[in-house]
Scaffold this motif. Structure first.
Motif, PDB file in Angstrom:
ATOM      1  N   LYS A  41       0.826  -1.211   0.000  1.00 42.58           N
ATOM      2  CA  LYS A  41       0.000   0.000   0.000  1.00 42.58           C
ATOM      3  C   LYS A  41       0.858   1.258   0.000  1.00 42.58           C
ATOM      4  O   LYS A  41       0.613   2.183  -0.780  1.00 42.58           O
ATOM      5  CB  LYS A  41      -0.928   0.015   1.202  1.00 42.58           C
ATOM      6  CG  LYS A  41      -1.788   1.279   1.266  1.00 42.58           C
ATOM      7  CD  LYS A  41      -2.807   1.226   2.367  1.00 42.58           C
ATOM      8  CE  LYS A  41      -3.906   0.275   2.000  1.00 42.58           C
ATOM      9  NZ  LYS A  41      -4.992   0.257   3.019  1.00 42.58           N
ATOM     10  N   SER A  42       1.892   1.307   0.858  1.00 44.85           N
ATOM     11  CA  SER A  42       2.713   2.512   0.929  1.00 44.85           C
ATOM     12  C   SER A  42       3.418   2.770  -0.390  1.00 44.85           C
ATOM     13  O   SER A  42       3.559   3.922  -0.824  1.00 44.85           O
ATOM     14  CB  SER A  42       3.739   2.395   2.063  1.00 44.85           C
ATOM     15  OG  SER A  42       4.587   1.274   1.868  1.00 44.85           O
ATOM     16  N   CYS A  43       3.855   1.700  -1.064  1.00 44.78           N
ATOM     17  CA  CYS A  43       4.514   1.852  -2.367  1.00 44.78           C
ATOM     18  C   CYS A  43       3.537   2.418  -3.395  1.00 44.78           C
ATOM     19  O   CYS A  43       3.879   3.306  -4.183  1.00 44.78           O
ATOM     20  CB  CYS A  43       5.047   0.507  -2.858  1.00 44.78           C
ATOM     21  SG  CYS A  43       6.381  -0.189  -1.865  1.00 44.78           S
ATOM     22  N   MET A  44       2.320   1.889  -3.386  1.00 44.66           N
ATOM     23  CA  MET A  44       1.337   2.307  -4.383  1.00 44.66           C
ATOM     24  C   MET A  44       0.876   3.743  -4.150  1.00 44.66           C
ATOM     25  O   MET A  44       0.710   4.513  -5.101  1.00 44.66           O
ATOM     26  CB  MET A  44       0.138   1.357  -4.353  1.00 44.66           C
ATOM     27  CG  MET A  44      -0.757   1.474  -5.568  1.00 44.66           C
ATOM     28  SD  MET A  44       0.165   1.148  -7.078  1.00 44.66           S
ATOM     29  CE  MET A  44      -1.089   1.498  -8.308  1.00 44.66           C
ATOM     30  N   VAL A  45       0.672   4.111  -2.890  1.00 44.60           N
ATOM     31  CA  VAL A  45       0.255   5.478  -2.589  1.00 44.60           C
ATOM     32  C   VAL A  45       1.325   6.467  -3.038  1.00 44.60           C
ATOM     33  O   VAL A  45       1.023   7.503  -3.655  1.00 44.60           O
ATOM     34  CB  VAL A  45      -0.028   5.638  -1.083  1.00 44.60           C
ATOM     35  CG1 VAL A  45      -0.213   7.114  -0.722  1.00 44.60           C
ATOM     36  CG2 VAL A  45      -1.259   4.844  -0.687  1.00 44.60           C
ATOM     37  N   LYS A  46       2.580   6.148  -2.772  1.00 42.96           N
ATOM     38  CA  LYS A  46       3.670   7.030  -3.195  1.00 42.96           C
ATOM     39  C   LYS A  46       3.742   7.115  -4.717  1.00 42.96           C
ATOM     40  O   LYS A  46       3.938   8.190  -5.287  1.00 42.96           O
ATOM     41  CB  LYS A  46       4.997   6.513  -2.631  1.00 42.96           C
ATOM     42  CG  LYS A  46       6.176   7.436  -2.911  1.00 42.96           C
ATOM     43  CD  LYS A  46       7.446   6.935  -2.230  1.00 42.96           C
ATOM     44  CE  LYS A  46       8.610   7.882  -2.502  1.00 42.96           C
ATOM     45  NZ  LYS A  46       9.857   7.418  -1.830  1.00 42.96           N
ATOM     46  N   HIS A  47       3.564   5.980  -5.383  1.00 45.67           N
ATOM     47  CA  HIS A  47       3.590   5.954  -6.846  1.00 45.67           C
ATOM     48  C   HIS A  47       2.493   6.842  -7.432  1.00 45.67           C
ATOM     49  O   HIS A  47       2.721   7.583  -8.401  1.00 45.67           O
ATOM     50  CB  HIS A  47       3.418   4.514  -7.340  1.00 45.67           C
ATOM     51  CG  HIS A  47       3.197   4.387  -8.809  1.00 45.67           C
ATOM     52  ND1 HIS A  47       4.228   4.437  -9.730  1.00 45.67           N
ATOM     53  CD2 HIS A  47       2.052   4.223  -9.548  1.00 45.67           C
ATOM     54  CE1 HIS A  47       3.730   4.311 -10.960  1.00 45.67           C
ATOM     55  NE2 HIS A  47       2.422   4.173 -10.871  1.00 45.67           N
ATOM     56  N   LEU A  48       1.302   6.784  -6.829  1.00 39.16           N
ATOM     57  CA  LEU A  48       0.159   7.513  -7.371  1.00 39.16           C
ATOM     58  C   LEU A  48       0.196   9.010  -7.066  1.00 39.16           C
ATOM     59  O   LEU A  48      -0.641   9.759  -7.567  1.00 39.16           O
ATOM     60  CB  LEU A  48      -1.139   6.900  -6.843  1.00 39.16           C
ATOM     61  CG  LEU A  48      -1.448   5.493  -7.365  1.00 39.16           C
ATOM     62  CD1 LEU A  48      -2.732   4.956  -6.740  1.00 39.16           C
ATOM     63  CD2 LEU A  48      -1.544   5.472  -8.886  1.00 39.16           C
ATOM     64  N   GLU A  49       1.161   9.442  -6.275  1.00 36.40           N
ATOM     65  CA  GLU A  49       1.304  10.874  -6.053  1.00 36.40           C
ATOM     66  C   GLU A  49       1.716  11.585  -7.344  1.00 36.40           C
ATOM     67  O   GLU A  49       1.377  12.748  -7.563  1.00 36.40           O
ATOM     68  CB  GLU A  49       2.351  11.144  -4.960  1.00 36.40           C
ATOM     69  CG  GLU A  49       1.867  10.780  -3.563  1.00 36.40           C
ATOM     70  CD  GLU A  49       2.934  11.010  -2.508  1.00 36.40           C
ATOM     71  OE1 GLU A  49       4.081  11.351  -2.885  1.00 36.40           O
ATOM     72  OE2 GLU A  49       2.631  10.837  -1.305  1.00 36.40           O
ATOM     73  N   ASP A  50       2.449  10.867  -8.203  1.00 42.70           N
ATOM     74  CA  ASP A  50       2.943  11.474  -9.446  1.00 42.70           C
ATOM     75  C   ASP A  50       2.472  10.755 -10.699  1.00 42.70           C
ATOM     76  O   ASP A  50       2.768  11.190 -11.815  1.00 42.70           O
ATOM     77  CB  ASP A  50       4.481  11.493  -9.440  1.00 42.70           C
ATOM     78  CG  ASP A  50       5.043  12.264  -8.261  1.00 42.70           C
ATOM     79  OD1 ASP A  50       4.593  13.403  -8.035  1.00 42.70           O
ATOM     80  OD2 ASP A  50       5.909  11.719  -7.552  1.00 42.70           O
TER      81      ASP A  50
END
Length: 225
Positions: A41-50
């Motif tokens: 989840k943390s990886c995906m949330v960070k990815h979706l920031e940009d």
């Protein structure tokens, strides 16, 4: 040893239980609803920031609100925790250390008094394990509409893996006299509408942003867009 009892090495399963972003074992496994690819989840949330695309297949998740089209995958996470020794225990320890290093209370350890003496009785081991050692989140629910009843008990404690849909059903049962009316409820955090598949952990991290508990949420009658 029969074929059914044949042991297999964990590394032969790694391709199915690791995150394609960080290359580690899945933690808070989160699946893209459009293509069913899964990541931490943390990886995906960070990815979706940009980005608004899946890191694996590059499909556009959603043009403007991709975070509303990912959801916690409990089945996958249960599988990973069962296959990888000590992973769950180590993640719980790391999470506590993360909050401690920032001088913040860990949601897992925070308790908000409800004023209900019966609920404050010591729990048995069976009751304590009801959520299979899930992290707990304390929530304050506030009504935003004059035409809806306010909850008699505004503070509740739930598994961090409960979703906004679970919370809608709880509210609908209490204020609309029918769980089946949950689609008539909107839930917001900081005036931002929350997606039905968002887990409380996801909301706490991405919307509440580690502020002191309880997590403050608002509810109102659904507004058609």
């Amino acid at each position: 040893m029969s074929d059914m009892e044949r042991k297999i090495k964990l590394k032969t399963l790694n391709a199915y239980i690791t995150c394609k972003i960080c290359r580690g074992y899945l933690v808070d496994a989160t699946t893209v609803t459009e293509c069913l690819h899964t990541f931490c989840k943390s990886c995906m949330v960070k990815h979706l920031e940009d980005n608004n695309t899946c890191p694996t297949c590059q499909i556009v998740i959603h043009q403007s609100h991709p975070l509303q089209y990912i959801s916690f995958d409990r089945t996958m996470q249960d599988i990973v925790y069962k296959l990888v020794p000590n992973l769950q225990e180590n993640e719980i320890k790391r999470e506590r250390e993360f909050y401690k290093s920032r001088g913040l209370p860990c949601p897992k350890d925070a308790i908000v008094p409800t004023g209900d003496a019966e609920e404050e009785k010591p729990t048995t081991q069976v009751e304590a394990d009801f959520h299979r050692l899930d992290e707990q989140v304390n929530i304050g629910l506030e009504c935003m509409a004059d035409n809806l009843k306010s909850l008699k008990r505004k503070f509740i404690r739930l598994s961090s893996q409960a979703t906004i849909t679970h919370l809608k059903k709880f509210i609908a049962k209490k204020v609309l006299d029918g769980m089946e009316k949950y689609r008539d409820i909107d839930i917001l955090c900081n005036d931002e509408l929350l997606g039905k598949d968002h887990t409380l952990k996801f909301v706490y991290v991405t919307r509440w942003r580690f502020k002191d508990p309880p997590l403050r949420l608002q509810y109102r009658p659904r507004i058609e867009l």
